[in-house]
Motif scaffolding. Sequence first.
Motif, PDB file in Angstrom:
ATOM      1  N   ALA A  94      -5.508   3.818  13.382  1.00 28.66           N
ATOM      2  CA  ALA A  94      -5.310   2.402  13.061  1.00 28.66           C
ATOM      3  C   ALA A  94      -4.002   2.184  12.308  1.00 28.66           C
ATOM      4  N   VAL A  95      -3.687   3.080  11.379  1.00 31.01           N
ATOM      5  CA  VAL A  95      -2.431   2.967  10.623  1.00 31.01           C
ATOM      6  C   VAL A  95      -1.231   3.111  11.556  1.00 31.01           C
ATOM      7  N   THR A  96      -1.322   4.049  12.488  1.00 32.78           N
ATOM      8  CA  THR A  96      -0.238   4.239  13.456  1.00 32.78           C
ATOM      9  C   THR A  96      -0.036   2.974  14.290  1.00 32.78           C
ATOM     10  N   LEU A  97      -1.138   2.349  14.699  1.00 31.27           N
ATOM     11  CA  LEU A  97      -1.047   1.104  15.462  1.00 31.27           C
ATOM     12  C   LEU A  97      -0.415  -0.009  14.628  1.00 31.27           C
ATOM     13  N   ALA A 124       7.419   2.736   5.964  1.00 32.79           N
ATOM     14  CA  ALA A 124       6.724   2.619   4.677  1.00 32.79           C
ATOM     15  C   ALA A 124       5.259   2.241   4.882  1.00 32.79           C
ATOM     16  N   LEU A 125       5.004   1.335   5.830  1.00 30.12           N
ATOM     17  CA  LEU A 125       3.628   0.958   6.120  1.00 30.12           C
ATOM     18  C   LEU A 125       2.819   2.143   6.644  1.00 30.12           C
ATOM     19  N   ALA A 126       3.450   2.955   7.489  1.00 30.96           N
ATOM     20  CA  ALA A 126       2.761   4.128   8.028  1.00 30.96           C
ATOM     21  C   ALA A 126       2.465   5.139   6.928  1.00 30.96           C
ATOM     22  N   TRP A 127       3.479   5.463   6.123  1.00 26.59           N
ATOM     23  CA  TRP A 127       3.284   6.460   5.046  1.00 26.59           C
ATOM     24  C   TRP A 127       2.204   5.993   4.068  1.00 26.59           C
ATOM     25  N   ASP A 128       2.333   4.758   3.587  1.00 26.52           N
ATOM     26  CA  ASP A 128       1.359   4.259   2.614  1.00 26.52           C
ATOM     27  C   ASP A 128      -0.028   4.153   3.231  1.00 26.52           C
ATOM     28  N   GLY A 129      -0.095   3.830   4.516  1.00 26.62           N
ATOM     29  CA  GLY A 129      -1.396   3.755   5.184  1.00 26.62           C
ATOM     30  C   GLY A 129      -2.072   5.115   5.278  1.00 26.62           C
ATOM     31  N   TYR A 130      -1.295   6.144   5.616  1.00 25.44           N
ATOM     32  CA  TYR A 130      -1.864   7.497   5.693  1.00 25.44           C
ATOM     33  C   TYR A 130      -2.324   7.960   4.310  1.00 25.44           C
ATOM     34  N   VAL A 131      -1.495   7.715   3.297  1.00 31.32           N
ATOM     35  CA  VAL A 131      -1.858   8.117   1.941  1.00 31.32           C
ATOM     36  C   VAL A 131      -3.083   7.332   1.461  1.00 31.32           C
ATOM     37  N   SER A 132      -3.124   6.038   1.785  1.00 33.16           N
ATOM     38  CA  SER A 132      -4.282   5.218   1.406  1.00 33.16           C
ATOM     39  C   SER A 132      -5.566   5.770   2.020  1.00 33.16           C
ATOM     40  N   MET A 188      -7.223  12.696  -2.475  1.00 31.19           N
ATOM     41  CA  MET A 188      -5.844  13.148  -2.674  1.00 31.19           C
ATOM     42  C   MET A 188      -4.997  11.977  -3.140  1.00 31.19           C
ATOM     43  N   HIS A 189      -4.333  12.147  -4.299  1.00 34.23           N
ATOM     44  CA  HIS A 189      -3.539  11.048  -4.844  1.00 34.23           C
ATOM     45  C   HIS A 189      -2.055  11.329  -4.703  1.00 34.23           C
ATOM     46  N   LEU A 190      -1.581  11.296  -3.461  1.00 33.67           N
ATOM     47  CA  LEU A 190      -0.160  11.351  -3.196  1.00 33.67           C
ATOM     48  C   LEU A 190       0.444   9.986  -3.525  1.00 33.67           C
ATOM     49  N   PHE A 191       1.766   9.922  -3.628  1.00 34.24           N
ATOM     50  CA  PHE A 191       2.383   8.648  -4.004  1.00 34.24           C
ATOM     51  C   PHE A 191       2.460   7.703  -2.810  1.00 34.24           C
ATOM     52  N   ASP A 206     -10.212   4.567   5.697  1.00 29.34           N
ATOM     53  CA  ASP A 206     -11.082   5.550   5.085  1.00 29.34           C
ATOM     54  C   ASP A 206     -10.562   6.932   5.461  1.00 29.34           C
ATOM     55  N   ARG A 207     -11.263   7.967   5.014  1.00 30.09           N
ATOM     56  CA  ARG A 207     -10.807   9.330   5.291  1.00 30.09           C
ATOM     57  C   ARG A 207     -11.351   9.791   6.645  1.00 30.09           C
ATOM     58  N   SER A 208     -10.786   9.222   7.706  1.00 30.96           N
ATOM     59  CA  SER A 208     -11.239   9.573   9.044  1.00 30.96           C
ATOM     60  C   SER A 208     -10.067   9.538  10.015  1.00 30.96           C
ATOM     61  N   LEU A 209     -10.237  10.193  11.151  1.00 27.67           N
ATOM     62  CA  LEU A 209      -9.195  10.208  12.178  1.00 27.67           C
ATOM     63  C   LEU A 209      -8.930   8.810  12.707  1.00 27.67           C
TER      64      LEU A 209
END
Length: 278
Positions: free
Chosen positions: A185-188, A222-230, A1-4, A177-180
């Motif tokens: 980790a992004v939330t942390l 911004a770090l959280a959003w970009d991390g989830y999208v990444s 998925m290529h969200l911004f 990666d695409r995992s829970l």
Amino acid sequence: MHLFEIDDQPWFPPALRTLFQAALTVTWTLPLPIIQSHPPAKIVAQVLLEELGSDISDYNFIDFCAGAGGPTPFIESYINAHLRKGNAKAVNFTLTDLHPNIEYWDSVAAASPHLFYESKPVDATKAPRHLVKPADGKKSMRLFNLAFHHFDGRLAARILQDTVESSDGFAIFELQDRSLRSFVAVTLLAVGTLLLAPYYALKWKSPLALVFSWLIPILPAALAWDGYVSSLRTREPEEVEALLRSCGADTSRWELRSGSAAHLWPVGYVNWIVCRKI
């Protein structure tokens, strides 16, 4: 998925982008005693040493999409310290980006005789030949640290085609990666940015780190959003290999290896791909 991703957007203020990239660099390099085995950048260096073995001194390393420098100065320092212990030849690293961060690169390059940077913008789909075919005759290994997931399928294939046609290998390192577990980790990371805001403010001598973490929490958001999208964007090794084999270049002599190494158990992992011509 290529969200911004927010950091990719031209409207994202440069001052915030600088803080954003610096926070990612800290994520790569800051050791966390007790809870972390090694910082991710050290794991990257160890992977390159293990995968390339005694051939590592045959390569020059070019970091594409280096941003604010990321983990590459740390990787260079660790690898060359290891090579010096074994009386092996040191290797050179070069920072490049479509939007060069000259001020920061100049400061880190001054600290090492084996760290360089390209001051002009570099497009990874048509890398300058003086970078990938250096005068010293060494092979070139392209690095993509927390970067390859930014490219959509068409762009990624063009980058791989240029790599196969003009270089001798590439390595992709991702912290998601695409995992829970990746989403955890992004939330942390976002929570850690809030907690470490005073440290950032002192380290970077920037009160903006406090302002945009505590008063207006744009940086952790911004770090959280970009991390989830990444995480959603990151390809599995077999997907990268499928792109490689269909990129339009002769890849019959190219071998791809991959793996994953924990740096912050149970959620923080360095996911890696090393591919080179054999």
